[in-house]
Design a protein around this motif. Structure first.
Motif, PDB file in Angstrom:
ATOM      1  N   MET A  78       0.841  -1.180   0.000  1.00 29.46           N
ATOM      2  CA  MET A  78       0.000   0.000   0.000  1.00 29.46           C
ATOM      3  C   MET A  78       0.887   1.244   0.000  1.00 29.46           C
ATOM      4  O   MET A  78       2.047   1.184   0.384  1.00 29.46           O
ATOM      5  CB  MET A  78      -0.929  -0.010   1.212  1.00 29.46           C
ATOM      6  N   GLN A  79       0.322   2.339  -0.415  1.00 28.99           N
ATOM      7  CA  GLN A  79       1.048   3.606  -0.361  1.00 28.99           C
ATOM      8  C   GLN A  79       0.673   4.329   0.919  1.00 28.99           C
ATOM      9  O   GLN A  79      -0.483   4.282   1.362  1.00 28.99           O
ATOM     10  CB  GLN A  79       0.720   4.474  -1.560  1.00 28.99           C
ATOM     11  N   ALA A  80       1.674   5.000   1.498  1.00 25.64           N
ATOM     12  CA  ALA A  80       1.449   5.770   2.717  1.00 25.64           C
ATOM     13  C   ALA A  80       2.152   7.107   2.592  1.00 25.64           C
ATOM     14  O   ALA A  80       3.203   7.211   1.956  1.00 25.64           O
ATOM     15  CB  ALA A  80       1.970   5.006   3.929  1.00 25.64           C
ATOM     16  N   HIS A  81       1.539   8.119   3.174  1.00 23.27           N
ATOM     17  CA  HIS A  81       2.127   9.462   3.173  1.00 23.27           C
ATOM     18  C   HIS A  81       2.898   9.681   4.465  1.00 23.27           C
ATOM     19  O   HIS A  81       2.480   9.243   5.542  1.00 23.27           O
ATOM     20  CB  HIS A  81       1.046  10.537   3.075  1.00 23.27           C
ATOM     21  N   ASP A 134       4.274  -2.351   3.532  1.00 20.79           N
ATOM     22  CA  ASP A 134       3.395  -3.500   3.746  1.00 20.79           C
ATOM     23  C   ASP A 134       2.409  -3.224   4.877  1.00 20.79           C
ATOM     24  O   ASP A 134       1.338  -3.818   4.932  1.00 20.79           O
ATOM     25  CB  ASP A 134       4.216  -4.747   4.095  1.00 20.79           C
ATOM     26  N   SER A 135       2.801  -2.321   5.782  1.00 19.30           N
ATOM     27  CA  SER A 135       1.975  -2.044   6.955  1.00 19.30           C
ATOM     28  C   SER A 135       2.206  -0.602   7.396  1.00 19.30           C
ATOM     29  O   SER A 135       3.319  -0.070   7.264  1.00 19.30           O
ATOM     30  CB  SER A 135       2.366  -2.992   8.085  1.00 19.30           C
ATOM     31  N   ILE A 156       0.345   7.677   7.240  1.00 24.78           N
ATOM     32  CA  ILE A 156      -1.089   7.723   6.995  1.00 24.78           C
ATOM     33  C   ILE A 156      -1.319   7.079   5.632  1.00 24.78           C
ATOM     34  O   ILE A 156      -0.619   7.400   4.667  1.00 24.78           O
ATOM     35  CB  ILE A 156      -1.613   9.180   6.963  1.00 24.78           C
ATOM     36  N   GLU A 157      -2.294   6.169   5.549  1.00 24.03           N
ATOM     37  CA  GLU A 157      -2.587   5.539   4.258  1.00 24.03           C
ATOM     38  C   GLU A 157      -2.925   6.614   3.232  1.00 24.03           C
ATOM     39  O   GLU A 157      -3.667   7.558   3.508  1.00 24.03           O
ATOM     40  CB  GLU A 157      -3.743   4.550   4.382  1.00 24.03           C
TER      41      GLU A 157
END
Length: 79
Positions: free
Chosen positions: A1-4, A18-19, A27-28
């Motif tokens: 997933m991408q996160a900022h 991954d988490s 933050i997602e």
């Protein structure tokens, strides 16, 4: 997933993880958000400065005729 990665309420980077437990403060990243967006009260806000759109003035009839004559001369030179 991408996160900022958020610093002082601004998205400063986006990473693939991954988490969200990878590091504190992640933050997602919702689709369409990115670097420079604000993160306010749990919401992403795009308040980046928008470029000013400048529309050039339309050419005059005389300018268009001059262009047409120049192109006609170029075509004549090729024949």
């Amino acid at each position: 997933m991408q996160a900022h990665i958020i610093e002082n309420g601004i998205v400063v980077n986006t990473i693939v993880v991954d988490s969200l437990n990878f590091m504190p403060g992640l933050i997602e990243a919702p689709a369409g958000t990115g670097i420079g967006w604000s993160y306010v009260n749990g919401q992403f806000v795009d308040n980046r400065p928008q470029p000013e759109v400048v529309t050039p003035p339309a050419p005059t009839k005389e300018e268009l005729l001059a262009q047409l004559n120049a192109l006609a001369a170029q075509i004549q030179a090729l024949e």
